[in-house]
Design a protein around this motif. Structure first.
Motif, PDB file in Angstrom:
ATOM      1  N   TYR A   1     -31.028   7.968  -4.870  1.00  0.00           N
ATOM      2  CA  TYR A   1     -31.629   9.184  -4.304  1.00  0.00           C
ATOM      3  C   TYR A   1     -32.806   9.673  -5.130  1.00  0.00           C
ATOM      4  O   TYR A   1     -33.704  10.331  -4.603  1.00  0.00           O
ATOM      5  CB  TYR A   1     -30.549  10.258  -4.088  1.00  0.00           C
ATOM      6  N   ASP A   2     -32.816   9.322  -6.404  1.00  0.00           N
ATOM      7  CA  ASP A   2     -34.014   9.582  -7.207  1.00  0.00           C
ATOM      8  C   ASP A   2     -35.222   8.879  -6.602  1.00  0.00           C
ATOM      9  O   ASP A   2     -36.314   9.458  -6.515  1.00  0.00           O
ATOM     10  CB  ASP A   2     -33.785   9.104  -8.641  1.00  0.00           C
TER      11      ASP A   2
ATOM     12  N   GLY B   1     -27.275  20.369  -8.062  1.00  0.00           N
ATOM     13  CA  GLY B   1     -25.992  19.913  -7.535  1.00  0.00           C
ATOM     14  C   GLY B   1     -25.040  21.072  -7.386  1.00  0.00           C
ATOM     15  O   GLY B   1     -25.287  22.175  -7.877  1.00  0.00           O
TER      16      GLY B   1
ATOM     17  N   ILE C   1     -23.212  10.849  -3.299  1.00  0.00           N
ATOM     18  CA  ILE C   1     -22.947  10.746  -4.741  1.00  0.00           C
ATOM     19  C   ILE C   1     -21.527  11.206  -5.055  1.00  0.00           C
ATOM     20  O   ILE C   1     -20.826  10.593  -5.868  1.00  0.00           O
ATOM     21  CB  ILE C   1     -23.987  11.569  -5.524  1.00  0.00           C
TER      22      ILE C   1
ATOM     23  N   ILE D   1     -27.057   8.024  -7.861  1.00  0.00           N
ATOM     24  CA  ILE D   1     -28.051   8.988  -8.338  1.00  0.00           C
ATOM     25  C   ILE D   1     -29.424   8.338  -8.411  1.00  0.00           C
ATOM     26  O   ILE D   1     -30.440   8.915  -7.974  1.00  0.00           O
ATOM     27  CB  ILE D   1     -27.637   9.554  -9.710  1.00  0.00           C
TER      28      ILE D   1
ATOM     29  N   PHE E   1     -26.886  13.112 -14.427  1.00  0.00           N
ATOM     30  CA  PHE E   1     -28.340  13.074 -14.455  1.00  0.00           C
ATOM     31  C   PHE E   1     -28.857  12.496 -15.766  1.00  0.00           C
ATOM     32  O   PHE E   1     -29.796  11.705 -15.790  1.00  0.00           O
ATOM     33  CB  PHE E   1     -28.902  14.481 -14.245  1.00  0.00           C
TER      34      PHE E   1
ATOM     35  N   THR F   1     -33.340   7.763 -13.766  1.00  0.00           N
ATOM     36  CA  THR F   1     -33.988   8.645 -12.783  1.00  0.00           C
ATOM     37  C   THR F   1     -35.473   8.795 -13.106  1.00  0.00           C
ATOM     38  O   THR F   1     -35.926   9.882 -13.478  1.00  0.00           O
ATOM     39  CB  THR F   1     -33.300  10.024 -12.779  1.00  0.00           C
TER      40      THR F   1
ATOM     41  N   PHE G   1     -23.864  16.194  -8.387  1.00  0.00           N
ATOM     42  CA  PHE G   1     -24.988  15.871  -9.271  1.00  0.00           C
ATOM     43  C   PHE G   1     -24.868  16.725 -10.518  1.00  0.00           C
ATOM     44  O   PHE G   1     -25.474  17.782 -10.644  1.00  0.00           O
ATOM     45  CB  PHE G   1     -26.298  16.142  -8.536  1.00  0.00           C
TER      46      PHE G   1
ATOM     47  N   LEU H   1     -27.663  17.771  -4.175  1.00  0.00           N
ATOM     48  CA  LEU H   1     -26.948  16.498  -4.282  1.00  0.00           C
ATOM     49  C   LEU H   1     -25.513  16.777  -4.722  1.00  0.00           C
ATOM     50  O   LEU H   1     -25.291  17.276  -5.826  1.00  0.00           O
ATOM     51  CB  LEU H   1     -27.640  15.583  -5.299  1.00  0.00           C
TER      52      LEU H   1
END
Length: 535
Positions: free
Chosen positions: A210-211, A236, A189, A207, A50, A55, A45, A42
């Motif tokens: 896509y989680d 990432g 992202i 984020i 994060f 997430t 990321f 990602l």
């Protein structure tokens, strides 16, 4: 002198021999542990993103897998060198990709190993060479990615302009053909990091989005009985700060590495130093293949060791809104953490709070004046990293700082006396926030009069993308000039109580913009300069 030279020569040869022994040490042999490896990369990321984004699915993967939360990417912290490292297990000195300007016809030094396409061999090539019957898929969103690798033997390649579509097609192809190796790159992202900022709601929401897609993918793997023979890794290429990256801050350097699936110890937080070039070597280890001896990455063996001891880890809090100048009080500030069991403590004086010294957070904070909100989260005896936000309250008063605005294609701070002033006005602080400007290629000159409360040693800081300078009493104190990503510089100075002239010069080249000016001094914690210090 001759004997010293001989000793120096012997030491030099010993050092070189030791370096060769370490660098070319044969990687650990491995038997095949999984049938499939999936690497989800990602873009942008970072560890900070994060920790602060919601997430739930990756959190579940961490609870039932392993994570190295504070791994590091490479310098420069931009995409091309780091995506290359993520698949080759080496850095720019070995793979030759020095920054985003690298192209196959613009090399500065050749790779130490090459494929037929004259690029360093990647995990893709290792898999195809050592498992001739293997299938490899390469799905990507960032259009600049394919140039970095030899994809001549890849079984399925797909490039899409929308991350959702790339992700969907990669998942469908995986279940249709069940490749030995799937590489999946998502760029979206990073787009939000540049457009909205790496502390923006849009960035965190990307984020989180896509989680959820990752969660659906892993659930389908489990439903179809493939999870027990598949290793998934998520990481990432770099982090970010404000609207850019490419610098040397931890916000840009740190990335998480998450491992989940077959053979991975559950609930393991890895605290040993891990790096982006460990990624392909670890995947190769799981698949039972051997990287080239020229590699510098090491497999993250702790992830597969049932005796590994987990380190403490608590995600840092999300404070919203983020730092800024707000027109009126009260300002309501909320603090959240992506862990239902963690407690939040904060301070308003710039100190790092603890369970003993901090204020427990139980409702939004009402900010009535300029404040530094510092927050940490706490769980099982461990604290997160501190999150610091500087809030400045305007309360409707006119600004005291004069500014002039210019335009041009600058690569360093221009001679303002030779430029035409296109706009001018007053602001409440030395920043870009409330000054109308175009996205790139402009400059601003600020002028004001400092009113210092006491005599003593003061330190002034500039954090800028691109160049900036601070002048006190008509002399340059801090020189942060040049076209560069977000970079901080500072210098101390002895100043008497009372009035001092101050100027800040700034220019923006392209790709990201930032200007923050701080002061620190006697009984003054480091903080952004506002009207409070201006006559």
């Amino acid at each position: 002198m001759k004997s010293i030279s001989r000793i120096g020569c012997v030491f030099f040869l010993f050092t070189i021999a030791a370096f060769i022994a370490i660098s070319c040490n044969e990687p650990p042999k491995s038997t095949k542990k999984v049938n499939h490896i999936i690497l989800i990369g990602l873009d942008a990321f970072g560890t900070r993103g994060f920790q602060k984004a919601s997430t739930p699915y990756m959190n579940n993967m961490t609870e039932n897998g392993a994570m190295a939360p504070f791994s590091r990417c490479l310098l420069p912290t931009n995409s091309s060198p780091n995506w290359t490292a993520m698949l080759t297990g080496v850095g720019p000195l070995q793979h030759g990709v020095y920054d985003n300007d690298w192209e196959r016809d613009k090399i500065k030094w050749p790779p130490v190993l090459t494929t037929k396409e004259a690029v360093y061999p990647s995990l893709i090539n290792w898999v195809k060479e050592q498992i001739p019957s293997s299938k490899v898929h390469f799905f990507y969103e960032w259009e600049g990615l394919a140039r970095l690798f030899d994809l001549s033997e890849v079984d399925k390649i797909y490039h899409g302009k929308k991350g959702d579509i790339v992700f969907e097609k990669a998942v469908d192809a995986f279940f249709e053909e069940k490749p030995d190796f799937l590489f999946l790159n998502i760029d979206e992202i990073d787009h939000h990091g540049h457009h909205d900022g790496h502390d923006s709601k849009a960035y965190f929401n990307a984020i989180t989005h896509y989680d959820s897609l990752i969660g659906n993918f892993t659930q389908r793997l489990e439903e179809e009985g493939l999870l027990n023979e598949t290793l998934i890794m998520i990481t990432g290429d770099h982090g970010g700060i404000n609207k850019g990256h490419g610098g040397t801050t931890l916000n840009e350097l740190e990335i998480p590495i998450i491992l989940y699936g077959a053979g991975v110890k559950k609930g393991l937080i890895i605290d040993k130093p891990c790096y982006i070039y460990d990624v392909p070597v670890t995947l190769a280890y799981a698949l039972g293949i051997t990287p080239p001896l020229a590699g510098i990455g090491r497999p993250i063996l702790e992830a597969f060791d049932t005796n590994s001891i987990s380190a403490p880890y608590v995600p840092m809090p999300l404070v919203s809104p983020v730092s800024g100048l707000f027109p009126q009080s009260p300002l309501s500030v909320e603090i959240n953490v992506d862990d239902a069991e963690a407690e939040i403590f904060y301070s308003l004086d710039g100190s790092i709070p603890s369970k003993e010294s901090g204020i427990p957070y139980d409702k939004p904070i009402q900010i009535l004046k300029n404040s530094i909100v510092t927050a940490v989260t706490y769980k099982n005896g461990a604290y997160s990293r501190a999150e610091v936000n500087h809030y400045r309250i305007g309360n409707g008063k006119d600004g005291k700082i004069s500014w002039e605005y210019f335009e041009g294609n600058f690569t360093k701070i221009p001679d303002f006396t030779r430029l035409k002033v296109l706009k001018s006005g007053k602001s409440k602080e030395l920043s870009l926030t409330h000054i109308p400007h175009r996205p790139d290629h402009f400059a601003i000159r600020f002028k004001c009069t400092l009113d210092l409360p006491v005599s003593g040693t003061y330190r002034f800081y500039t954090q800028s993308d691109d160049g900036s300078k601070i002048l006190i009493d008509n002399k340059v104190l801090v020189d942060n000039d040049g076209s560069h990503s977000s970079t901080s510089k500072s210098n101390p100075i002895e100043l008497q109580k009372g009035l001092h002239s101050m100027e800040v010069w700034y220019f923006e080249d392209n790709a990201g913009e930032e200007l923050e000016i701080y002061i620190e001094g006697p009984n003054i914690s480091k903080q952004i300069i506002t009207d409070e210090f201006i006559q």
